[in-house]
Enzyme design. Structure first.
Site, short mmCIF file in Angstrom:
data_model
loop_
_atom_site.label_atom_id
_atom_site.label_comp_id
_atom_site.label_asym_id
_atom_site.label_seq_id
_atom_site.Cartn_x
_atom_site.Cartn_y
_atom_site.Cartn_z
N SER A 89 45.70 12.37 80.93
CA SER A 89 44.77 13.13 80.09
C SER A 89 43.84 14.00 80.93
O SER A 89 42.96 14.66 80.40
CB SER A 89 43.94 12.17 79.22
OG SER A 89 43.34 11.19 80.03
N THR A 135 30.05 36.45 39.73
CA THR A 135 30.80 35.23 39.45
C THR A 135 32.22 35.70 39.20
O THR A 135 32.42 36.80 38.64
CB THR A 135 30.26 34.47 38.22
OG1 THR A 135 30.38 35.32 37.07
CG2 THR A 135 28.79 34.08 38.37
N HIS A 136 33.21 34.94 39.64
CA HIS A 136 34.62 35.36 39.58
C HIS A 136 34.84 36.70 40.30
O HIS A 136 35.76 37.43 39.95
CB HIS A 136 35.11 35.50 38.13
CG HIS A 136 34.71 34.37 37.24
ND1 HIS A 136 35.49 33.26 37.03
CD2 HIS A 136 33.58 34.17 36.52
CE1 HIS A 136 34.87 32.43 36.20
NE2 HIS A 136 33.70 32.95 35.88
N SER A 188 41.40 51.42 64.79
CA SER A 188 42.85 51.42 64.69
C SER A 188 43.36 52.65 65.41
O SER A 188 42.81 53.74 65.26
CB SER A 188 43.26 51.46 63.22
OG SER A 188 44.59 51.93 63.12
N LYS A 225 39.41 53.85 60.27
CA LYS A 225 39.17 52.42 60.06
C LYS A 225 38.23 51.81 61.07
O LYS A 225 38.17 52.21 62.23
CB LYS A 225 40.51 51.65 60.09
CG LYS A 225 41.30 51.91 58.82
CD LYS A 225 42.60 51.14 58.81
CE LYS A 225 42.37 49.67 58.61
NZ LYS A 225 43.59 48.90 58.82
N TYR A 235 41.07 -1.35 71.36
CA TYR A 235 41.55 -0.07 71.89
C TYR A 235 43.06 0.06 71.81
O TYR A 235 43.80 -0.89 72.09
CB TYR A 235 41.10 0.07 73.36
CG TYR A 235 41.57 1.37 74.00
CD1 TYR A 235 40.83 2.53 73.88
CD2 TYR A 235 42.77 1.42 74.71
CE1 TYR A 235 41.27 3.72 74.45
CE2 TYR A 235 43.21 2.61 75.29
CZ TYR A 235 42.46 3.76 75.15
OH TYR A 235 42.90 4.92 75.71
N GLN A 262 43.25 8.06 73.06
CA GLN A 262 43.12 9.12 74.07
C GLN A 262 43.27 10.50 73.41
O GLN A 262 42.76 11.49 73.92
CB GLN A 262 44.18 8.92 75.15
CG GLN A 262 44.16 9.96 76.23
CD GLN A 262 44.96 9.52 77.43
OE1 GLN A 262 44.51 8.69 78.21
NE2 GLN A 262 46.16 10.06 77.58
#
Ligand code: ARG
Length: 471
Positions: free
Chosen positions: A32, A164-165, A286, A292, A326, A331
């Site tokens: 590790s 909303t929505h 771009s 853009k 353990y 690990q």
């Protein structure tokens, strides 16, 4: 298996029972060090506290203790100077540090691990690391909150459509909208603070799983490492990772908040909305479409939220079937936490930069705030308040007014008084005053409402909280 598939050295660490080294593939799955080297500072800090305690308890001689502390200083300097020889055959950070210590100081190095196991060592190191990560993230979120508060104060009276929505619903102020995120991030910080309080107990001294026969002083190592107290149960100490899960969970929820704001920035910066513009510093162009200006940072914050949610999921699944105490599965607790911490650091920094730099197109927001008959509820409320109309009937009146305006292709405020009276004869000239977006937001003075007055109060209160308890 041929000899070249075996690796040397590890059998030396595991002791006499292992004659041959592990297969190369075993080393690859077992080691590790490539990621847990990030625990080096916490590992050395934990070892110093353990060593000093062993000396105080007469388990180590003062001479051995001094040699170990001096050696650990040198190991730390080597790691920080980039000169440390990390070795995969030594598996992890704990054995790398200890082996190097032995090279540097000889025999006393072998006494440091008295009354300790890698199991309580790694649990201690990881708690210390996550605690630092929590503190770093809380500080970063404080910076983001300060940025949001500055912009909210500046735009306490800037009108925009509330949705909303994703349909224009009622006018709100941009400051009010930003203050909603201040609240969410305040709860994120509060979750981190809660997680920190539960995390802050020391597993050191749990040893392998059962505690130790040596007369150790767990309270002393806990105090030296800044923990509030030792953990009460040695099995729990070495085998739970709930502190990491809490960090990941708080991170995932926070990432979702950032992602929603990022999504709004993507929408608001589009040519169709043009509510805000991002600075050059946080956009890209771009090559083939020169008009853009892409909100890449916002999009990447939105995307990286997936990783953080995945990190939480990964560790939840690692932990779910493990018997006490353990197991090596644990690990695999570190990489998700490291990835989440790194991702959050970047995402919070990018969001803070975007909020600080963005330009608000107030005129565009104002026009949009009134479009879509967003003050229809205001005229309905006026009918209830002034004409004592039942609350459920008022929207029908407002709806007929909307239809009339729609049929004529005009806004509500463009209808004449005579026209409005054909629908509700009680409507008088002062009803028309409520149709403006400014009077609409100014009227919403209820607690937590969007009135500029309330938004300014909310900014002041949030600034105080940020100073006082950090939320
Ligand atoms: N590298 C290990 C981990 O992160 C350290 C603990 C190893 N303990 C053991 N008994 N093998 O989990």
């Amino acid at each position: 298996m041929s000899d070249k598939d075996k690796t040397p050295a590890a059998s030396a660490m595991w002791g006499g029972r292992f004659a041959g080294g592990p297969a190369a593939i075993m080393q690859r799955i077992n080691a590790s060090i490539d990621f847990d080297r990030r625990l080096y500072a916490q590992d050395i800090r934990g070892s110093r506290a353990h060593c000093r305690m062993l000396v105080r308890q007469n388990i180590l001689t003062p001479e051995d203790g001094e040699a170990i502390l001096a050696g650990l200083d040198q190991v730390l300097a080597e790691i920080e100077g980039g000169a440390f020889p990390f070795r995969a055959e030594l598996e992890d950070i704990h054995m790398n540090v200890e082996a190097r210590l032995a090279e540097l100081i000889g025999e006393p190095a072998g006494r440091l691990h008295t009354a300790r196991s890698r199991n309580d060592q790694v649990a201690t190191d990881f708690r210390l690391w996550v605690r630092d990560a929590i503190d770093g993230m809380a500080a970063a979120l404080k910076g983001l909150t300060a940025a949001l508060l500055d912009r909210a104060e500046q735009h306490a009276a800037t009108v925009m459509p509330g949705f909303t929505h994703l349909q224009a619903a009622q006018p709100v102020t941009f400051g009010h909208h930003l203050m909603a995120y201040v609240e969410m991030i305040g709860r994120d910080r509060s979750r981190l603070a809660d997680a920190r309080a539960r995390l802050n107990e020391s597993p050191l001294g749990s040893a392998a799983l059962a505690g130790t026969s040596f007369p150790i002083d767990r309270a002393a190592t806990a105090a030296e490492l800044g923990f509030d107290r030792p953990m009460r149960n040695s099995l729990d100490g070495v085998s739970d990772r709930d502190f990491a899960l809490e960090f990941l969970s708080a991170s995932a929820i926070c990432a979702i908040h950032l992602s929603r704001l990022a999504e709004e920035l993507v929408i608001w910066t589009s040519a169709q909305f043009r509510f805000v513009s991002l600075s050059d510093a946080f956009t890209t162009g771009s090559s083939i479409m020169p008009q853009k200006r892409n909100p890449d940072a916002a999009e990447l914050i939105r995307a990286k939220t997936g990783r953080v949610i995945g990190d939480l999921n990964a560790l939840l699944i690692v932990m779910k079937g493990l018997p006490l105490a353990y197991s090596k599965d644990m690990q695999d607790d570190k990489e998700p936490v490291f990835e989440a911490a790194d991702t959050m650091e970047l995402a919070i920094a990018a969001m803070t930069g975007m909020i600080r730099d963005l330009t608000v197109n107030q005129a565009v927001m104002r026009t949009a705030a009134g479009a879509g008959f967003t003050t229809a509820t205001d005229i309905a409320d006026w009918c209830v308040r002034t004409l004592k109309m039942p609350f459920r009937r008022a929207p029908h009146v407002a709806g007929s007014l909307v239809k009339m305006a729609e049929d004529r292709g005009v806004g509500l405020e463009d209808l004449t008084l005579a026209e409005m009276r054909t629908i509700e004869p009680g409507i008088s000239e002062d009803a028309r005053a409520v149709l403006g977006v400014d009077s609409s937001v100014a009227s919403r003075t209820s607690l937590g409402g969007t009135a500029p007055l309330r938004v300014r109060e909310a900014v002041v209160a949030a600034r105080l909280r940020l100073e006082e308890d950090g939320r």
